[in-house]
Design an enzyme around this catalytic site. Structure first.
Site, PDB file in Angstrom:
ATOM      1  N   LYS A 129       7.708 -24.161 -30.777  1.00 49.15           N
ATOM      2  CA  LYS A 129       7.249 -23.396 -29.567  1.00 49.15           C
ATOM      3  C   LYS A 129       6.703 -24.596 -28.527  1.00 49.15           C
ATOM      4  O   LYS A 129       6.498 -25.486 -28.952  1.00 49.15           O
ATOM      5  CB  LYS A 129       6.252 -22.411 -29.790  1.00 49.15           C
ATOM      6  CG  LYS A 129       4.993 -22.909 -30.472  1.00 49.15           C
ATOM      7  CD  LYS A 129       4.026 -21.661 -31.025  1.00 49.15           C
ATOM      8  CE  LYS A 129       3.709 -20.603 -29.811  1.00 49.15           C
ATOM      9  NZ  LYS A 129       2.786 -19.525 -30.311  1.00 49.15           N
ATOM     10  N   CYS A 183       8.522 -24.113 -16.302  1.00 54.83           N
ATOM     11  CA  CYS A 183       7.131 -23.988 -15.992  1.00 54.83           C
ATOM     12  C   CYS A 183       6.700 -24.057 -14.601  1.00 54.83           C
ATOM     13  O   CYS A 183       7.487 -24.873 -13.967  1.00 54.83           O
ATOM     14  CB  CYS A 183       6.514 -25.340 -16.801  1.00 54.83           C
ATOM     15  SG  CYS A 183       6.906 -25.111 -18.492  1.00 54.83           S
ATOM     16  N   GLY A 234      20.583 -13.249 -26.034  1.00 53.45           N
ATOM     17  CA  GLY A 234      21.153 -12.046 -26.463  1.00 53.45           C
ATOM     18  C   GLY A 234      22.189 -12.176 -27.806  1.00 53.45           C
ATOM     19  O   GLY A 234      23.023 -11.132 -27.955  1.00 53.45           O
ATOM     20  N   SER A 258      13.282 -21.819 -29.047  1.00 49.38           N
ATOM     21  CA  SER A 258      11.623 -22.179 -28.937  1.00 49.38           C
ATOM     22  C   SER A 258      11.064 -20.792 -28.648  1.00 49.38           C
ATOM     23  O   SER A 258      11.485 -20.028 -27.940  1.00 49.38           O
ATOM     24  CB  SER A 258      11.282 -22.989 -27.927  1.00 49.38           C
ATOM     25  OG  SER A 258       9.956 -23.140 -27.539  1.00 49.38           O
ATOM     26  N   ASN A 304      11.499 -27.643 -21.247  1.00 51.77           N
ATOM     27  CA  ASN A 304      11.193 -26.401 -20.587  1.00 51.77           C
ATOM     28  C   ASN A 304      10.922 -26.515 -19.222  1.00 51.77           C
ATOM     29  O   ASN A 304       9.943 -26.773 -18.983  1.00 51.77           O
ATOM     30  CB  ASN A 304      10.447 -25.450 -21.331  1.00 51.77           C
ATOM     31  CG  ASN A 304      10.240 -23.981 -20.629  1.00 51.77           C
ATOM     32  OD1 ASN A 304      10.831 -23.663 -19.674  1.00 51.77           O
ATOM     33  ND2 ASN A 304       9.716 -23.208 -21.325  1.00 51.77           N
ATOM     34  N   ASN A 312       9.798 -28.441 -27.868  1.00 49.51           N
ATOM     35  CA  ASN A 312      10.056 -27.990 -26.713  1.00 49.51           C
ATOM     36  C   ASN A 312       8.806 -28.339 -25.778  1.00 49.51           C
ATOM     37  O   ASN A 312       7.532 -28.220 -26.293  1.00 49.51           O
ATOM     38  CB  ASN A 312      10.112 -26.335 -26.753  1.00 49.51           C
ATOM     39  CG  ASN A 312      10.400 -25.579 -25.326  1.00 49.51           C
ATOM     40  OD1 ASN A 312       9.409 -25.317 -24.651  1.00 49.51           O
ATOM     41  ND2 ASN A 312      11.540 -25.512 -25.135  1.00 49.51           N
TER      42      ASN A 312
END
Ligand SMILES: Cc1cc2nc3c(=O)[nH]c(=O)nc-3n(C[C@H](O)[C@H](O)[C@H](O)COP(=O)(O)O)c2cc1C
Length: 314
Positions: free
Chosen positions: A52, A136, A251, A28, A133, A106
């Site tokens: 997103k 937040c 990563g 996302s 998510n 998401n």
């Protein structure tokens, strides 16, 4: 005659009720609503794409500058700018689903009720799964993130799981919590179908000469190669703690990075910052992953899951 051709490695990935064609998922926040980068990386070639973060109403995001390279990675403070769920369902989702991609939404909110309402709305949509998510800010608790309190994270998960109906609900964990294994257990018991981790690592970039913060929001979130060892450790601890599938990220730039997450216990992986560097990177990683597994004579990626050995073990 014996066929000596090497077997093509099986990358099919099962995550509860979902079957993905491979374990590479666009994370996302870096793949827009799934079509912006389609020219470079057709969404249906990935295991899934996660759009997103989507809120009930459009969010404007933070003032710029919103992203800066730092410490070999990226620090961003986009502020979860998005078009809101109604526009997402009307404009963005239909053309994305038309590509046959597996699509995750998401989900972001400021209160438990926001997550519940979004889950109810998305239950009747063509999205394949939800990803909450929980990094937040929770306005009811002075802006502390939902993920910083395992009991609150469990309540948030419960609040979304029922209204989501048949849609699997994944929960995406923040990286820096007192006990990530406890957080994973709580959200797993609350009904998470998968646990994804890690979100970005809180960070601050300063310009010594101007004596100013570089980002408009002052602080941001670090992603990319510098966070990989932390992400692997958190993935390992969560995979040890729960049976719920783990989706690891942080990563990932190369095929070997994917293998490392699987060895730590992940079932699938997500890619974010690498896509900003090169939008074709998920497909390059996919090709390299097949080559790597063939060379190492690994017939299925699943056979490596959680197979990590200690440095001195045989
Ligand atoms: C520019 C940017 C925007 C992001 N937006 C979101 C978001 O909307 N929702 C979310 O859960 N994570 C978001 N993330 C976090 C990523 O999905 C991912 O968890 C994190 O970047 C670690 O993976 P990476 O090291 O491969 O980048 C964002 C990351 C970046 C770099």
């Amino acid at each position: 005659m014996i066929d000596s051709k090497p077997q093509t490695p099986d990358l099919t990935t099962r995550l509860g009720s979902l079957t993905l064609k491979n374990p590479l998922i666009a994370a996302s926040g870096v793949f827009g609503y799934g079509l912006e980068l389609a020219e470079f990386c057709p969404p249906a070639q990935l295991g899934a794409v996660i759009c997103k973060g989507i809120s009930l109403e459009p969010w404007p995001g933070n003032p710029g500058p919103r992203a800066v390279e730092a410490a070999g990675g990226l620090v961003n403070a986009i502020g979860l700018e998005n078009m809101g769920v109604e526009a997402f369902l009307r404009q963005a989702l239909p053309p994305l689903k038309a590509t046959q991609a597996v699509v995750g939404a998401n989900v972001i909110g400021h209160e438990l009720a926001d997550y519940a309402r979004l889950a109810r709305i998305l239950a009747d949509s063509p999205v394949d799964f939800l990803e909450l998510n929980i990094s937040c800010p929770n306005l009811a608790q002075g802006g502390l993130s939902f993920g910083s309190d395992p009991d609150l994270a469990a309540r948030l998960t419960e609040a979304a799981v029922n209204p989501a109906g048949p849609k699997p609900v994944w929960v995406k964990l923040p990286p820096l919590v007192t006990d990530i294994a406890l957080l994973a257990k709580k959200v797993a018991n609350a009904g998470a179908a998968a646990i994804s981790l890690i979100n970005t690592v809180p960070a601050l970039v300063i310009n010594a000469r101007t004596q100013r913060a570089v980002l408009g929001n002052l602080t941001g979130g670090l992603s990319g190669p510098p966070i990989k060892p932390l992400a692997l450790r958190q993935t390992f601890l969560c995979a040890q703690a729960v049976k719920t599938p783990i989706v690891g990220m942080g990563g990932i730039l190369r095929a070997e990075d994917v293998v490392e997450f699987i060895l730590a216990g992940a079932t699938a992986t997500q890619i974010a910052t690498a896509i900003l560097v090169d939008p074709r990177s998920p497909l390059t990683i996919l090709t390299d992953l097949r080559t790597w597994l063939t060379r190492e004579k690994v017939v299925s990626l699943a056979s490596l899951r959680g197979a990590l050995k200690g440095a001195n073990n045989p």
